[in-house]
Design an enzyme around this catalytic site. Structure first.
Site, PDB file in Angstrom:
ATOM      1  N   ASP A 283       2.226  -2.455   3.577  1.00 34.21           N
ATOM      2  CA  ASP A 283       3.509  -1.814   3.310  1.00 34.21           C
ATOM      3  C   ASP A 283       4.649  -2.824   3.515  1.00 34.21           C
ATOM      4  O   ASP A 283       4.617  -3.898   2.935  1.00 34.21           O
ATOM      5  CB  ASP A 283       3.637  -0.585   4.200  1.00 34.21           C
ATOM      6  CG  ASP A 283       4.862   0.266   3.923  1.00 34.21           C
ATOM      7  OD1 ASP A 283       4.856   0.985   2.906  1.00 34.21           O
ATOM      8  OD2 ASP A 283       5.815   0.206   4.706  1.00 34.21           O
TER       9      ASP A 283
ATOM     10  N   TYR B  61      15.432  -1.198   4.814  1.00 41.22           N
ATOM     11  CA  TYR B  61      15.745  -0.672   3.485  1.00 41.22           C
ATOM     12  C   TYR B  61      17.208  -0.898   3.119  1.00 41.22           C
ATOM     13  O   TYR B  61      17.537  -1.033   1.934  1.00 41.22           O
ATOM     14  CB  TYR B  61      15.422   0.820   3.423  1.00 41.22           C
ATOM     15  CG  TYR B  61      13.947   1.106   3.460  1.00 41.22           C
ATOM     16  CD1 TYR B  61      13.174   1.043   2.300  1.00 41.22           C
ATOM     17  CD2 TYR B  61      13.310   1.430   4.651  1.00 41.22           C
ATOM     18  CE1 TYR B  61      11.809   1.294   2.333  1.00 41.22           C
ATOM     19  CE2 TYR B  61      11.949   1.681   4.693  1.00 41.22           C
ATOM     20  CZ  TYR B  61      11.204   1.614   3.536  1.00 41.22           C
ATOM     21  OH  TYR B  61       9.854   1.859   3.573  1.00 41.22           O
TER      22      TYR B  61
ATOM     23  N   HIS C 272      -2.169   5.706   1.159  1.00 44.01           N
ATOM     24  CA  HIS C 272      -1.317   4.531   1.357  1.00 44.01           C
ATOM     25  C   HIS C 272      -1.648   3.827   2.674  1.00 44.01           C
ATOM     26  O   HIS C 272      -1.525   2.610   2.779  1.00 44.01           O
ATOM     27  CB  HIS C 272       0.149   4.978   1.353  1.00 44.01           C
ATOM     28  CG  HIS C 272       1.122   3.882   1.618  1.00 44.01           C
ATOM     29  ND1 HIS C 272       1.381   2.882   0.698  1.00 44.01           N
ATOM     30  CD2 HIS C 272       1.914   3.611   2.704  1.00 44.01           C
ATOM     31  CE1 HIS C 272       2.287   2.055   1.200  1.00 44.01           C
ATOM     32  NE2 HIS C 272       2.618   2.464   2.414  1.00 44.01           N
TER      33      HIS C 272
END
Length: 404
Positions: free
Chosen positions: A215, A327, A382
């Site tokens: 990730d 982010y 994921h």
């Protein structure tokens, strides 16, 4: 009507985007304005240019470049505002029902699953990072980099498996768990994060390492491999494509664009942190246990594992603010070298039931890997290294043996 006219011209001129934007504007009325803006972006760039956008890609001069960037920023702001309104309303309704208890912080004790590990710290040039180690100091370094919202413990199955042959080090990235948490958003840029990896490898006494990442850790690992290829012996990335391939996908696929909604939401201040912390960090439970996106093998993520996650996000000054700052830098990051071919042996492991990322971006990543291999794990989520640890470990072993 000028806006409508340009939109129609774009539909006719850029046929390869027709299906994507028609679906966006016709089937999803809330996103109609987004569809228009996407077509403005298409209008400002040549049909066969590479993605992501760059000055070299644009065929119509600097004006088109700045117009494209201007419209792109408008798109980001619109999505940011849309999700701000949406989730502010959700928080307001939650507060109306649960009152102050919605944001109550519980006192937690350290779960037993976090006991008994070799916990250490390393002082880098700018921050002090926490890490957990298995294996002896005289063995080759295998460095594990976690993603969001994780910490070193997400590599628990791999730390135990590879300790006999390697010095396994799983770090808490800056802003997580027991590592330092710089206050400013700029402290979480991709350059700062890759600098940490360089400093960790050198600080542990090595000139290179086997880098294993997942990730957000994978984004850092890909960038690190581009900037410091001589320090990456082998690269293993779990459910994360190369950044350039991801950008291609998000620009041309409604599926990936829709799945990436949270990236725009996280551009807001305070509301994302409040939402993630609300209702005793319900978000963590949804991430790891929801049927659509969570770990499919329940036995590999127990109640105590969940409590370990909540503990890591509630103690030692931890907050969702710092991981979310990753982010908040993503749209300001410098353009990755999308066409740069990586020379080192590289393994991509992909759980096919990933609810956050499309597999097509991972497949595209292989085009820029000289010694690239991809292994799919059917039905895994994921969180593949936790979901199917035995299969992940087996793929890693075979890969390492092949390139000894």
């Amino acid at each position: 009507m000028l806006f409508e006219s340009i939109y129609i011209q774009c539909l006719n001129k850029f046929s390869k985007y027709k299906k994507f934007v028609c679906h966006t504007t016709c089937n999803c009325p809330n996103y109609k304005i987004i569809g228009y803006l996407l077509y403005f972006l298409c209008l400002c760039r040549p049909i066969n240019c590479s993605l992501p956008l760059s000055r070299h890609d644009l065929a119509f001069g600097s004006f088109s470049y700045y117009l494209t960037m201007f419209l792109y920023r408008i798109l980001v702001r619109l999505l940011q505002f849309y999700y701000f309104v949406k989730f502010s309303a959700i928080l307001f309704l939650g507060f109306a029902v649960k009152g102050r208890s919605l944001f109550e912080k519980k006192q937690r004790e350290k779960p037993n699953v976090l006991e008994g590990w070799d916990s250490r710290y390393i002082k880098l040039k700018k921050v002090r990072l926490h890490y957990v180690q298995t294996g002896s100091d005289d063995k080759p370094l295998m460095l594990f980099i976690h993603g969001y919202p994780e910490f070193w413990y997400s590599w628990r199955f791999q730390l135990k498996e590879f300790a006999d042959k390697y010095r396994c080090v799983a770090i808490d990235q800056r802003g997580y768990n027991l590592s330092d948490k710089p206050k400013h958003v700029d402290n979480y840029s991709i350059d700062e994060l890759t600098g940490d990896i360089r400093d960790v490898i050198e600080g542990l006494g090595y000139d290179k390492a086997i880098v294993v990442a997942h990730d957000w850790g994978g984004l850092v690992a890909w960038q690190f491999a581009e900037q410091y290829p001589e320090m990456v012996d082998k690269l293993i990335c779990c459910n994360i494509p190369r950044p350039g391939s991801f950008r291609k996908r998000i620009y041309t696929s409604w599926s990936q664009f829709r799945k990436s909604w949270y990236m725009f939401f996280y551009q807001n201040e305070k509301i994302p942190e409040m939402l993630c912390s609300a209702d005793d960090m319900k978000m963590l439970e949804l991430c790891f246990r929801a049927k659509e996106i969570g770990i499919q093998n329940n036995k590999n993520f127990t109640d105590e594992d969940l409590e370990a996650w909540k503990y890591s996000f509630s103690m030692n000054g931890a907050s969702f603010k710092y991981p979310i700052n990753y982010y908040r830098n993503i749209f300001n990051a410098k353009k990755q070298q999308a066409d740069l071919v990586l020379e080192m042996p590289t393994l991509i492991i992909w759980g096919t039931a990933d609810g956050a990322l499309d597999i097509e971006a991972a497949v595209d990543s292989l085009n820029t890997l000289k010694q690239g291999t991809m292994k799919k794990i059917e039905g895994a989520s994921h969180w593949v290294q936790q979901d199917e640890p035995e299969m992940v470990n087996e793929h890693i072993k075979k890969f390492l043996n092949k390139y000894q």
